[in-house]
Write an enzyme that holds these catalytic residues in place. Structure first.
Site: not given
Ligand code: XLS
Ligand code: CA
Ligand code: CA
Length: 437
Positions: A100, A103
């Site tokens: 993301h 991140d």
């Molecule tokens: C949350 C999601 C998230 C997605 C990406 O539950 O798994 O991490 O994979 O935004």
């Protein structure tokens, strides 16, 4: 500077090995059904869990140290995470990562400043990618963490918030393209509702489709050739999320004419939260030509939330790889959207988590291939529908009959035919005999 100095490069040592820092089943160069394990299993590291999550939960703060020698919230820390992440992936032989925007860098006061930070860190990541050959599987924008997204991003009641979401998506697409990402993910964590009493569902769905349409137009205009992906999840954080499951998401994409550009990113834990098996979600995507990528983790049947555990259940990974093999392989990859348990809080545990996950998928692949080579299950399923191969059945599948003709066929039959046993226990025991031979 090394962050994991005491950890060697993780090698394959075979099932008899007792070395915790070795693979027991993942043997990257072993060929299965004509392809290496490495090719069948494009593993990826999720930046957020592995390099950012440090054990905070609803009831307590961090138990692990993910500072990597720097002060969290600084660009120095952002760079330290890049160093640690690439060292980690190299040691495990992981070839992809997912991220993301937030991140990678701490969010700044203004969009311009955050974007400048993203430019800087992506230059650094690109250098590391060139030096190591590690690639980007997919990128995404975090449209759920910032309080401005409390009522959603693409489904927000606020047009200004909608614009902030657009700004983040635009930049996350720029960075994904810069890093050569194969995919771009939309996970709608806050795209849903708490209560229909204050929600215009149709308006919200129309709007988020508009945002996705604009994202596709922009992405294609800057040269993004990969898949856009919806990652379904039924709930959490919202009570109801619009991308509830694969079938719902495919319906949405088709309704709004987005299905040519999008595929589905299926997460195991989200499947079970939706009341489905992981295999069910994969099958629905595959038969619709929409199987894009996988978030490889598992949930806990006793807990009703998203535990994001490392895959351990070999039945589940076997059925997953069975679906993947039968679908002709994955366009995307297997992203370990998984985190260590809060009590597994050392650097070694980070490696143990990935070793467990990679071995569990390697076993799943080996066993799924063996089920296919054995052939008994596929043969059974084929024979189960054999009444459609000739006679009236063949006319039905060729669309060469009418309701009247079928009715008169049935009348002539008199008593209905017994459709035959489903043989579920027999088939399950075949799976066991292959898994445990
Ligand atoms: C949350 C999601 C998230 C997605 C990406 O539950 O798994 O991490 O994979 O935004
Ligand atoms: Ca996920
Ligand atoms: Ca999850």
């Amino acid at each position: 500077m090394s962050h994991f100095e005491s950890i060697p490069k993780i090698k394959y040592e075979g099932p008899e090995s007792k070395n915790p820092l070795a693979f027991k089943f993942y043997d990257a160069d072993r060929v299965i059904l004509g392809k290496t394990m490495r090719e069948h299993l494009p593993f990826a590291m999720a930046w957020w869990h592995n390099l950012c999550a440090a054990g905070t939960d609803m009831f307590g703060t961090n138990t692990a140290d993910k500072s990597f020698g720097a002060t969290p919230g600084t660009m120095e820390h952002a760079r330290a995470k890049v160093d640690a992440g690439f060292e980690f992936m190299e040691k495990l032989g992981i070839e992809y990562f997912c991220f993301h925007d937030v991140d990678l860098v701490p969010e700044a006061e203004t969009i311009a400043e955050t974007n400048a930070r993203l430019d800087e860190i992506s230059d650094y990541i690109l250098e590391k990618m060139k030096a190591t050959g590690i690639k980007c599987l997919w990128g995404t924008a975090n449209l759920f963490g910032n309080p401005r997204y409390m009522n959603g991003a693409g489904t927000s009641n606020s047009a200004d918030v909608f614009c902030f979401a657009a700004a983040q998506i635009k930049k996350a697409l720029d960075i994904t393209v810069k890093l050569g990402g194969r995919g771009y993910v939309f996970w709608g964590g806050r795209e849903g509702y708490e209560n229909l009493i204050n929600t215009d569902m149709k308006f919200e769905l129309d709007n988020i489709a508009r945002l996705m349409r604009m994202a596709v137009e922009y992405g294609r205009s800057i040269g993004f050739e990969g898949d856009f992906l919806i990652e379904p999840k039924p709930m959490e954080p919202m009570k109801h999320q619009y991308d509830f499951d694969t079938a719902t998401s495919i319906g949405f994409l088709r309704q709004y004419g987005l299905d040519k550009d999008f595929k589905i990113n299926i997460e195991a834990n989200h499947a079970t939260l939706a009341g489905h098996t992981f295999q069910h979600e994969l099958r629905v995507a595959a038969i619709n030509g929409m199987l894009g990528s996988i978030d490889a983790n598992q949930g806990d049947n006793l807990l009703g939330w998203d535990t994001d555990e490392f895959p351990f259940d070999v039945y589940e990974t076997t059925m997953c790889m069975y679906e993947v093999l039968k679908a002709g392989g994955l366009r995307g990859g297997l992203n370990f959207d998984a985190k260590n348990r809060r009590t597994s809080n050392t650097y070694e545990d980070m490696f143990y988590g990935f070793i467990l996950g990679m071995d569990t998928f390697a076993l799943g692949l080996i066993k799924a291939a063996a089920i296919i080579e054995d052939g008994r299950i596929e043969k059974f399923v084929e024979e189960k529908y054999s009444s459609f191969k000739s006679g009236i059945g063949a006319k039905i599948v060729a669309d060469e009959t009418t309701l009247e003709e079928l009715a008169s066929h049935a009348e002539k039959l008199g008593a209905p035919e017994n459709p035959g046993s489903g043989r579920i226990e027999y088939l399950e025991s075949i799976v066991n005999s292959i898994l445990f031979r």
